[in-house]
Design a protein around this motif. Structure first.
Motif, PDB file in Angstrom:
ATOM      1  N   UNK A  81     -55.816   9.532  23.315  1.00 25.60           N
ATOM      2  CA  UNK A  81     -54.907   9.253  22.204  1.00 25.60           C
ATOM      3  C   UNK A  81     -53.447   9.578  22.552  1.00 25.60           C
ATOM      4  N   UNK A  82     -53.237  10.345  23.603  1.00 29.88           N
ATOM      5  CA  UNK A  82     -51.881  10.712  24.021  1.00 29.88           C
ATOM      6  C   UNK A  82     -51.270   9.681  24.977  1.00 29.88           C
ATOM      7  N   UNK A  83     -51.992   8.591  25.228  1.00 29.78           N
ATOM      8  CA  UNK A  83     -51.531   7.579  26.170  1.00 29.78           C
ATOM      9  C   UNK A  83     -51.231   6.263  25.451  1.00 29.78           C
ATOM     10  N   UNK A  84     -50.366   5.477  26.048  1.00 30.87           N
ATOM     11  CA  UNK A  84     -50.107   4.131  25.535  1.00 30.87           C
ATOM     12  C   UNK A  84     -51.255   3.220  25.956  1.00 30.87           C
ATOM     13  N   UNK A  85     -51.295   2.014  25.422  1.00 32.37           N
ATOM     14  CA  UNK A  85     -52.339   1.057  25.786  1.00 32.37           C
ATOM     15  C   UNK A  85     -52.343   0.734  27.268  1.00 32.37           C
ATOM     16  N   UNK A  86     -51.171   0.551  27.843  1.00 29.55           N
ATOM     17  CA  UNK A  86     -51.071   0.259  29.271  1.00 29.55           C
ATOM     18  C   UNK A  86     -51.527   1.429  30.124  1.00 29.55           C
ATOM     19  N   UNK A  87     -51.191   2.648  29.691  1.00 27.64           N
ATOM     20  CA  UNK A  87     -51.620   3.842  30.428  1.00 27.64           C
ATOM     21  C   UNK A  87     -53.138   4.000  30.357  1.00 27.64           C
ATOM     22  N   UNK A  88     -53.712   3.723  29.174  1.00 26.93           N
ATOM     23  CA  UNK A  88     -55.174   3.804  29.043  1.00 26.93           C
ATOM     24  C   UNK A  88     -55.848   2.793  29.956  1.00 26.93           C
ATOM     25  N   UNK A  89     -55.283   1.587  30.016  1.00 27.45           N
ATOM     26  CA  UNK A  89     -55.891   0.568  30.876  1.00 27.45           C
ATOM     27  C   UNK A  89     -55.821   1.001  32.344  1.00 27.45           C
ATOM     28  N   UNK A  90     -54.744   1.667  32.723  1.00 29.24           N
ATOM     29  CA  UNK A  90     -54.632   2.172  34.093  1.00 29.24           C
ATOM     30  C   UNK A  90     -55.694   3.244  34.368  1.00 29.24           C
ATOM     31  N   UNK A  91     -55.990   4.083  33.376  1.00 21.81           N
ATOM     32  CA  UNK A  91     -57.041   5.091  33.528  1.00 21.81           C
ATOM     33  C   UNK A  91     -58.389   4.408  33.725  1.00 21.81           C
ATOM     34  N   UNK A  92     -58.661   3.370  32.931  1.00 22.86           N
ATOM     35  CA  UNK A  92     -59.926   2.646  33.039  1.00 22.86           C
ATOM     36  C   UNK A  92     -60.038   1.975  34.414  1.00 22.86           C
ATOM     37  N   UNK A  93     -58.939   1.436  34.911  1.00 21.87           N
ATOM     38  CA  UNK A  93     -58.930   0.825  36.244  1.00 21.87           C
ATOM     39  C   UNK A  93     -59.188   1.900  37.306  1.00 21.87           C
ATOM     40  N   UNK A  94     -58.531   3.049  37.175  1.00 20.91           N
ATOM     41  CA  UNK A  94     -58.752   4.156  38.128  1.00 20.91           C
ATOM     42  C   UNK A  94     -60.210   4.594  38.103  1.00 20.91           C
ATOM     43  N   UNK A  95     -60.793   4.678  36.913  1.00 22.80           N
ATOM     44  CA  UNK A  95     -62.199   5.102  36.798  1.00 22.80           C
ATOM     45  C   UNK A  95     -63.132   4.096  37.487  1.00 22.80           C
ATOM     46  N   UNK A  96     -62.827   2.814  37.361  1.00 26.12           N
ATOM     47  CA  UNK A  96     -63.653   1.796  38.022  1.00 26.12           C
ATOM     48  C   UNK A  96     -63.469   1.838  39.531  1.00 26.12           C
ATOM     49  N   UNK A  97     -62.249   2.035  39.990  1.00 31.24           N
ATOM     50  CA  UNK A  97     -61.953   1.953  41.422  1.00 31.24           C
ATOM     51  C   UNK A  97     -62.288   3.227  42.196  1.00 31.24           C
ATOM     52  N   UNK A  98     -62.430   4.354  41.510  1.00 29.88           N
ATOM     53  CA  UNK A  98     -62.642   5.631  42.192  1.00 29.88           C
ATOM     54  C   UNK A  98     -63.949   5.652  42.991  1.00 29.88           C
ATOM     55  N   UNK A  99     -64.890   4.798  42.617  1.00 27.96           N
ATOM     56  CA  UNK A  99     -66.166   4.732  43.335  1.00 27.96           C
ATOM     57  C   UNK A  99     -66.140   3.716  44.479  1.00 27.96           C
ATOM     58  N   UNK A 100     -65.000   3.083  44.717  1.00 32.92           N
ATOM     59  CA  UNK A 100     -64.866   2.055  45.759  1.00 32.92           C
ATOM     60  C   UNK A 100     -65.941   0.975  45.612  1.00 32.92           C
ATOM     61  N   UNK A 101     -65.958   0.291  44.465  1.00 30.97           N
ATOM     62  CA  UNK A 101     -67.012  -0.700  44.236  1.00 30.97           C
ATOM     63  C   UNK A 101     -66.843  -1.928  45.136  1.00 30.97           C
ATOM     64  N   UNK A 102     -67.903  -2.705  45.213  1.00 29.54           N
ATOM     65  CA  UNK A 102     -67.859  -3.970  45.940  1.00 29.54           C
ATOM     66  C   UNK A 102     -67.576  -5.126  44.987  1.00 29.54           C
ATOM     67  N   UNK A 103     -67.902  -4.930  43.711  1.00 28.33           N
ATOM     68  CA  UNK A 103     -67.757  -5.991  42.715  1.00 28.33           C
ATOM     69  C   UNK A 103     -67.246  -5.380  41.412  1.00 28.33           C
ATOM     70  N   UNK A 104     -66.227  -5.993  40.829  1.00 26.96           N
ATOM     71  CA  UNK A 104     -65.664  -5.514  39.564  1.00 26.96           C
ATOM     72  C   UNK A 104     -65.645  -6.668  38.569  1.00 26.96           C
ATOM     73  N   UNK A 105     -66.110  -6.394  37.364  1.00 28.06           N
ATOM     74  CA  UNK A 105     -66.010  -7.347  36.267  1.00 28.06           C
ATOM     75  C   UNK A 105     -64.859  -6.864  35.385  1.00 28.06           C
ATOM     76  N   UNK A 106     -63.831  -7.691  35.276  1.00 32.70           N
ATOM     77  CA  UNK A 106     -62.672  -7.366  34.440  1.00 32.70           C
ATOM     78  C   UNK A 106     -62.699  -8.299  33.235  1.00 32.70           C
ATOM     79  N   UNK A 107     -63.167  -7.780  32.109  1.00 33.90           N
ATOM     80  CA  UNK A 107     -63.330  -8.582  30.900  1.00 33.90           C
ATOM     81  C   UNK A 107     -62.067  -8.514  30.054  1.00 33.90           C
ATOM     82  N   UNK A 108     -61.277  -9.581  30.104  1.00 31.98           N
ATOM     83  CA  UNK A 108     -60.027  -9.645  29.335  1.00 31.98           C
ATOM     84  C   UNK A 108     -59.187  -8.389  29.557  1.00 31.98           C
ATOM     85  N   UNK A 109     -59.041  -7.999  30.814  1.00 28.81           N
ATOM     86  CA  UNK A 109     -58.419  -6.716  31.178  1.00 28.81           C
ATOM     87  C   UNK A 109     -56.958  -6.590  30.778  1.00 28.81           C
TER      88      UNK A 109
END
Length: 189
Positions: A81-109
């Motif tokens: 709640x202390x973050x803007x929408x863009x900052x939250x989206x960056x957190x979600x991207x970091x959470x997805x990328x931290x595992x070094x995935x091979x495939x990412x689904x970005x749904x209306x990111x």
């Protein structure tokens, strides 16, 4: 589902590590009771049993910096709640990328992000795509966004794939009437 021509199950922890998701609404995909750092560290503890708390924190701080949330230590301790929408989206991207995935689904990111920030989020996704050589399924209603991020473009109509091909071919030589209608809806200067 099939992944790399093999049938896989999401019950398999290895599969869940290789395939990650970036949801449309970052606020809904973050637990409001957890700090940003906890969101990033949790997948590391699930998938890497031998990782220490310090190693997980260092990796989380590294990814906060990678997505442009600096000073990292400050963002690590914040709640969603202390973050803007863009900052939250960056957190979600970091959470997805931290595992070094091979495939990412970005749904209306980028659909819930202010227009002024969309380009920076798209650049971030493109950077990770190249850096980790991952495959990405980018779901969008905005063909101009798909043109920027995609190599291939698939157009769905009523739940069916009606057109598929290289982005330029589909945009400049559409075959299906729905693709033509989507392209005619794009405002021109």
């Amino acid at each position: 589902i099939f992944f790399k021509n093999k049938r896989v199950s999401f019950k398999d922890k290895n599969t869940r590590k290789k395939i990650q998701m970036i949801f449309q609404d970052p606020y809904a995909s973050l637990n409001p009771k957890m700090k940003v750092g906890e969101h990033l560290i949790e997948p590391l503890f699930i998938h890497f049993k031998d990782i220490t708390k310090q190693e997980a924190k260092e990796m989380a701080l590294k990814f906060l910096k990678e997505v442009g949330l600096t000073p990292e230590e400050t963002f690590f301790e914040r709640y969603p709640y202390q973050l803007s929408g863009g900052q939250r989206q960056r957190v979600v991207i970091a959470r997805a990328m931290i595992l070094h995935p091979e495939f990412v689904v970005a749904d209306e990111a980028v659909s819930m992000i202010d227009v002024s920030l969309r380009a920076s989020i798209l650049e971030l996704l493109i950077k990770f795509n190249k850096m980790y050589q991952l495959s990405m399924l980018f779901i969008t209603h905005d063909i101009s966004t798909a043109k920027i991020i995609g190599d291939r473009l698939g157009v769905m109509y009523l739940g069916n794939l009606v057109e598929l091909g290289p982005v330029k071919e589909v945009i400049y030589n559409p075959k299906h009437p729905y693709t033509m209608a989507l392209l005619s809806a794009i405002p021109s200067v």
